[in-house]
Design an enzyme around this catalytic site. Structure first.
Site, PDB file in Angstrom:
ATOM      1  N   GLU A  19       0.811  -1.222   0.000  1.00  0.00           N
ATOM      2  CA  GLU A  19       0.000   0.000   0.000  1.00  0.00           C
ATOM      3  C   GLU A  19       0.842   1.269   0.000  1.00  0.00           C
ATOM      4  O   GLU A  19       0.406   2.302  -0.493  1.00  0.00           O
ATOM      5  CB  GLU A  19      -0.970   0.003   1.186  1.00  0.00           C
ATOM      6  CG  GLU A  19      -2.108  -1.017   1.065  1.00  0.00           C
ATOM      7  CD  GLU A  19      -1.741  -2.413   1.562  1.00  0.00           C
ATOM      8  OE1 GLU A  19      -0.553  -2.664   1.859  1.00  0.00           O
ATOM      9  OE2 GLU A  19      -2.651  -3.263   1.661  1.00  0.00           O
TER      10      GLU A  19
ATOM     11  N   PHE B  50     -11.289  -7.853  13.916  1.00  0.00           N
ATOM     12  CA  PHE B  50     -10.228  -8.320  13.025  1.00  0.00           C
ATOM     13  C   PHE B  50      -9.914  -7.235  11.996  1.00  0.00           C
ATOM     14  O   PHE B  50     -10.810  -6.714  11.351  1.00  0.00           O
ATOM     15  CB  PHE B  50     -10.652  -9.621  12.320  1.00  0.00           C
ATOM     16  CG  PHE B  50      -9.623 -10.087  11.329  1.00  0.00           C
ATOM     17  CD1 PHE B  50      -8.339 -10.428  11.752  1.00  0.00           C
ATOM     18  CD2 PHE B  50      -9.915 -10.158   9.979  1.00  0.00           C
ATOM     19  CE1 PHE B  50      -7.383 -10.836  10.845  1.00  0.00           C
ATOM     20  CE2 PHE B  50      -8.953 -10.565   9.059  1.00  0.00           C
ATOM     21  CZ  PHE B  50      -7.687 -10.903   9.491  1.00  0.00           C
ATOM     22  N   GLN B  51      -8.666  -6.908  11.861  1.00  0.00           N
ATOM     23  CA  GLN B  51      -8.175  -5.862  10.956  1.00  0.00           C
ATOM     24  C   GLN B  51      -8.833  -4.510  11.221  1.00  0.00           C
ATOM     25  O   GLN B  51      -9.038  -3.719  10.303  1.00  0.00           O
ATOM     26  CB  GLN B  51      -8.346  -6.283   9.491  1.00  0.00           C
ATOM     27  CG  GLN B  51      -7.485  -7.490   9.173  1.00  0.00           C
ATOM     28  CD  GLN B  51      -7.283  -7.718   7.689  1.00  0.00           C
ATOM     29  OE1 GLN B  51      -8.172  -7.465   6.895  1.00  0.00           O
ATOM     30  NE2 GLN B  51      -6.114  -8.212   7.326  1.00  0.00           N
TER      31      GLN B  51
ATOM     32  N   LYS C 268     -17.564  -1.278   6.405  1.00  0.00           N
ATOM     33  CA  LYS C 268     -18.078  -2.227   5.422  1.00  0.00           C
ATOM     34  C   LYS C 268     -19.605  -2.199   5.333  1.00  0.00           C
ATOM     35  O   LYS C 268     -20.168  -2.312   4.245  1.00  0.00           O
ATOM     36  CB  LYS C 268     -17.603  -3.641   5.794  1.00  0.00           C
ATOM     37  CG  LYS C 268     -17.832  -4.643   4.682  1.00  0.00           C
ATOM     38  CD  LYS C 268     -17.077  -5.945   4.921  1.00  0.00           C
ATOM     39  CE  LYS C 268     -17.324  -6.885   3.738  1.00  0.00           C
ATOM     40  NZ  LYS C 268     -16.582  -8.140   3.873  1.00  0.00           N
TER      41      LYS C 268
ATOM     42  N   MET D 143      24.598   9.012   1.474  1.00  0.00           N
ATOM     43  CA  MET D 143      24.341  10.243   2.203  1.00  0.00           C
ATOM     44  C   MET D 143      24.623  10.064   3.694  1.00  0.00           C
ATOM     45  O   MET D 143      25.148  10.968   4.349  1.00  0.00           O
ATOM     46  CB  MET D 143      22.892  10.689   1.981  1.00  0.00           C
ATOM     47  CG  MET D 143      22.603  12.094   2.438  1.00  0.00           C
ATOM     48  SD  MET D 143      23.704  13.290   1.688  1.00  0.00           S
ATOM     49  CE  MET D 143      22.692  13.945   0.374  1.00  0.00           C
TER      50      MET D 143
HETATM   51  C1  TPP Z   1      12.563   5.540   4.846  1.00  0.00           C
HETATM   52  C2  TPP Z   1      13.859   6.214   5.157  1.00  0.00           C
HETATM   53  N1  TPP Z   1      14.684   5.662   6.078  1.00  0.00           N
HETATM   54  C3  TPP Z   1      15.873   6.257   6.351  1.00  0.00           C
HETATM   55  C4  TPP Z   1      16.244   7.415   5.727  1.00  0.00           C
HETATM   56  C5  TPP Z   1      17.566   8.096   6.067  1.00  0.00           C
HETATM   57  N2  TPP Z   1      18.433   8.132   4.870  1.00  0.00           N
HETATM   58  C6  TPP Z   1      18.548   9.227   4.097  1.00  0.00           C
HETATM   59  S1  TPP Z   1      19.538   8.969   2.753  1.00  0.00           S
HETATM   60  C7  TPP Z   1      19.863   7.394   3.232  1.00  0.00           C
HETATM   61  C8  TPP Z   1      20.759   6.523   2.409  1.00  0.00           C
HETATM   62  C9  TPP Z   1      20.271   6.304   1.028  1.00  0.00           C
HETATM   63  O1  TPP Z   1      21.106   5.362   0.387  1.00  0.00           O
HETATM   64  P1  TPP Z   1      20.979   5.124  -1.161  1.00  0.00           P
HETATM   65  O2  TPP Z   1      19.584   4.910  -1.538  1.00  0.00           O
HETATM   66  O3  TPP Z   1      21.932   4.030  -1.558  1.00  0.00           O
HETATM   67  O4  TPP Z   1      21.408   6.507  -1.786  1.00  0.00           O
HETATM   68  P2  TPP Z   1      22.859   7.218  -1.856  1.00  0.00           P
HETATM   69  O5  TPP Z   1      22.909   8.242  -0.795  1.00  0.00           O
HETATM   70  O6  TPP Z   1      23.897   6.155  -1.691  1.00  0.00           O
HETATM   71  O7  TPP Z   1      22.888   7.822  -3.230  1.00  0.00           O
HETATM   72  C10 TPP Z   1      19.204   7.088   4.429  1.00  0.00           C
HETATM   73  C11 TPP Z   1      19.305   5.795   5.129  1.00  0.00           C
HETATM   74  C12 TPP Z   1      15.328   7.954   4.811  1.00  0.00           C
HETATM   75  N3  TPP Z   1      15.571   9.105   4.173  1.00  0.00           N
HETATM   76  N4  TPP Z   1      14.162   7.325   4.520  1.00  0.00           N
END
Ligand code: TPP
Ligand code: MG
Lengths: 184, 589
Positions: free
Chosen positions: B52, B114-115, B164, B486
């Site tokens: 979803e 449920f749900q 529902k 990042m």
């Molecule tokens: C759902 C979620 N969890 C954690 C983060 C924190 N976060 C920001 S960038 C990142 C790393 C992203 O890695 P990747 O997709 O390989 O991209 P890159 O920076 O290597 O280009 C994380 C864990 C986030 N933005 N979203």
């Protein structure tokens, strides 16, 4: 473990608040619909605003409108945000800051239970008279008083009852309205 | 004219009456009556997702690329809770969504059925508004009101939770008159105050170091708003920068364009923001990734702020001249008022300012050291951009979240609004792939590319299966650095290069994975072969997962570290970002 070796930073810049905290009374006109109170209260908790007192009741049955009176403490800057954030909620019609928008009246009602006998009982009655507190329940050992007025007056009355056998207190929270002919 | 039908039929009828052609959803017990009604009609096409959350991001991509609301249908309980991330994402980025959630029958509500979950309670703070429908009589009004609220004013997600038994109940369907809608309190202000607009133009007419700082609000106000922005920029001769969300509103090919601003924005955009004397914010909200240190943000400027949401005014930064209203209307008024006062751009008065901006531009803040042995991620995006320019198709770009997202914003250039879809406010990894699916559903003949990171893409990878099922030829361009790049960069910057869990030990073989899903997989690790591999991806008529093995430890620069003013930006020639912060005393808060 070795984290203390180097100062860590933050992904955010944190500013210190420099403005003084003030206490304001807001009057909020809303549609009386399911969940409206949760919406308003949820906004306060989600954005970290402080509620000191909250009163709510339907005031116009025909149009299903409720009036919420909320006392908040915040800096002037945050107070403006609170008003705008409240106005952003779909079922909110209007928000007035009664503290800044001209003169207003503030009243609260309290029910106060006092138990005692002898001299205490006489003194209790004398003070109740001075505060125009009504006796709404009485037994040989106790009274329930009804007091209305500004919150400060109720505070002092409760303070005086403390040594005389105060049992418990309920308060309605603040109801407030602007003076003069204009409505909301 | 009222017509008797069941609640479930009303839902479909209301969607059809709203002109909805596609809905992204996933069935379940509580939603079955609606699914049954859907089965018996052709007006609304249902796209079956794999999770979803995917449905919500698809609807976001669909909405952002068309200007129409995205529609989602999920079941009660887990269906609703899985949608929460996408709803929050849409709220943060002001994307119009209508999300229909099924609920257990009214008689079961509150019994831990449920749900069952408290959908309206859970989504109250992540929607613009939400409804629990308790009587079938209210359903037609609520359905139409939901679309009105989602799409007008500052757009956002609206949830309609339908038990529902209400779906089964018979009632009269009618199309409500929008003026008689329940919420008389909901009246977004569209037209800007004439005096405020006049005062803003007067301020602009006296500016010596002006800048337009534009945001997602310009995109949300419709393509006309972008037209007016272009016109106003031409009339005034002022430089233009934009937030991540606003890219495309002003053409990147225009010489007045300074590039994106903010934490990873261009040197010229950030320094111009810092040194300007008049800042004209149009539909942006002074996000913390833009302002950096608030008390050092553009210290000497008079600030004009155009926003449809009054609560955006003075929320973060104090402004001198607020104009509440729709960006399209306010921009068109600004154009008219400017024209009524002069027919000259302020070229001469602001010539020294442009000279200064040119000096900043010459720094080349998006430059990087290229390599002929390893693919640099920036290079990969540049080559992708060049290849797509030659395409006759419309090109739409979505992204995940991380370094690749910022590099995409820096090196892929947009000349039109609604062609760039990214998760800005919430920064949701896993947004890009499903968003690309949603864009492709709306634009079947377009070229839709998700610029991805290998970590992010795994969050919603299963939607590749949706793309295969509906023959949606999306291209997923993974800049695979085998790192959460990042996060690694921040750990270098602030945490002594202690890489706590910021890399993936067992990445899947993306080529095989693509094939397992029924798509095409491509891998490339050689700069010399990159162009050919990109061509192969673009030529393939079907979904492609392209694993681009890039330099593992590239930093995303320039960068304004948090807690720093704009003029303390770190530039790309800096060898080691860890050392830089040391030198400056690690003064971050
Ligand atoms: C759902 C979620 N969890 C954690 C983060 C924190 N976060 C920001 S960038 C990142 C790393 C992203 O890695 P990747 O997709 O390989 O991209 P890159 O920076 O290597 O280009 C994380 C864990 C986030 N933005 N979203
Ligand atoms: Mg990565």
């Amino acid at each position: 473990m070795n984290a203390h070796l180097q100062p860590t930073g933050s992904a955010y810049f944190i500013t210190k608040e420099t403005q003084e905290i003030e206490r304001h009374t807001l009057s909020v006109l809303v549609d009386n619909e399911p969940g409206i109170l949760a919406r308003v209260v949820g906004l306060f908790s989600a954005r970290g605003y402080n509620i000191e007192s909250l009163t709510v009741s339907e005031t116009e049955h025909g149009r299903r409108l409720s009036r919420i009176t909320v006392v908040v403490t915040a800096t002037p800057r945050t107070l403006v945000q609170i008003k705008l954030q409240l106005e952003r909620l779909v079922p909110v019609h209007k928000v007035h800051d009664l503290t800044t928008e001209g003169a207003s009246l503030e009243r609260e009602l309290a029910l106060i239970k006092v138990a005692g006998s002898g001299d205490h009982r006489a003194e209790t009655l004398r003070l109740a008279d001075a505060f125009r507190a009504q006796i709404v329940d009485a037994t040989v050992e106790s009274f329930v008083f009804e007091v209305t007025g500004k919150p400060g007056k109720i505070d002092s009355f409760i303070g005086l009852m403390q040594p005389l056998g105060l049992v418990e207190v309920v308060r309605t929270g603040l109801a407030a309205i602007s003076r003069g002919q204009q409505g909301m | 004219m009222a017509e008797k039908m069941t609640g479930a039929e009303m839902v479909i009828q209301a969607l059809a009456d709203q002109g909805v052609e596609h809905i992204f959803g996933y069935p379940g017990g509580a939603a079955l009556p609606i699914y049954d009604a859907m089965f018996q009609q052709d007006a609304v096409q249902h796209i079956l997702v794999r999770h979803e959350q995917g449905a919500t991001h698809m609807a976001e991509g669909y909405a952002r690329s068309t200007g129409k609301p995205g529609v989602v249908l999920v079941t009660s309980g887990p269906g609703a809770t899985n949608a929460v991330t996408g709803l929050t994402d849409a709220l943060m980025d002001s994307i119009p969504l209508v999300c229909i959630t099924a609920q257990v029958p009214t008689t079961l509500i509150g019994t831990d059925g449920f749900q069952e979950c408290d959908t309206v309670g859970i989504t109250r703070s992540c929607t613009k508004y939400n409804y629990l429908v308790k009587r079938v009589e209210d359903l037609p009004r609520i359905m139409h009101e939901a679309f009105l609220i989602a799409t007008t004013g500052r757009p956002g997600p609206v949830v309609v939770d339908i038990p529902k038994d209400i779906q089964f109940a018979l009632g009269d369907y009618y199309k409500p008159d929008l003026e008689t809608l329940r919420h008389q309190s909901y009246r977004p202000q569209m037209d800007g105050d004439a005096d405020a607009i006049e005062a803003a133009v007067d301020l602009m007419l006296k500016a010596e170091r002006p800048i337009f700082y534009t945001g997602g609000g310009v995109i949300n106000a419709g393509p006309q708003a972008s037209e007016h922005l272009r016109e106003l920029a031409e009339l005034t001769g002022f430089p233009v920068t934009s937030t991540l969300m606003g890219l495309g509103a002003f053409p990147a090919s225009n010489p007045q364009w300074l590039g994106m601003l903010g934490m990873h924005g261009s040197y010229e955009a950030n320094l111009a923001m810092h040194d300007c004397d008049v800042m004209i914010n149009i539909g942006a909200r002074f996000d913390d990734r833009i302002t950096g240190r608030v008390d050092a943000f553009s210290p000497n400027s008079r600030k004009i702020h155009v926003d449809i949401d009054p609560s955006s005014i003075n929320k973060v930064v104090h402004v001198d001249l607020p104009v509440i209203g729709d960006c399209e209307r306010v921009l068109s008024e600004m154009v008219r008022v400017w024209r009524s006062k002069t027919n000259q751009p302020r070229s001469e008065a602001i010539a020294p300012w442009w000279k200064q901006i040119q000096k900043w531009r010459d720094v080349g803040s998006f430059n990087f050291k290229n390599s002929d042995t390893v693919i640099k991620p920036q290079y990969a995006i540049q080559r992708l951009y060049e290849a797509t320019k030659k395409q006759s198709k419309e090109v739409f770009i979505t992204t995940e979240v991380g370094q690749h997202q910022m590099w995409a914003a820096q090196h892929f250039h947009f000349d039109k609004p609604n062609h760039w879809m990214t998760s800005g406010g919430l920064g949701t990894m896993g947004y890009g792939l499903p968003a690309a699916v949603g864009v492709q559903v709306a634009h079947p003949d377009a070229l839709v590319i998700d610029i991805a990171g290998e970590a992010s893409v795994q969050m919603t990878m299963q939607e590749l299966s949706t793309a295969v099922q509906y023959r949606l030829p999306i291209k997923i361009f993974i800049l695979n650095n085998e790192r959460m790049g990042m996060v690694r960069q921040w750990q270098d910057l602030l945490h002594g290069s202690r890489y706590a869990h910021s890399y993936s030990e067992s990445l899947p073989d993306f080529v095989k994975l693509a094939e397992a899903y029924g798509g095409k997989g491509i891998r490339c690790d050689n700069p010399a072969e990159l162009d050919a591999a990109i061509a192969e991806m673009l030529d393939y008529d079907g979904p492609v997962l392209f694993d681009v093995l890039v330099e593992k430890d590239e930093n995303c620069l320039p960068m304004i570290p948090s807690g720093k003013p704009h003029n303390e930006i770190i530039l790309p020639d800096t060898a080691n970002i860890g050392d830089i912060i040391d030198e400056k005393g690690r003064a971050l808060v």
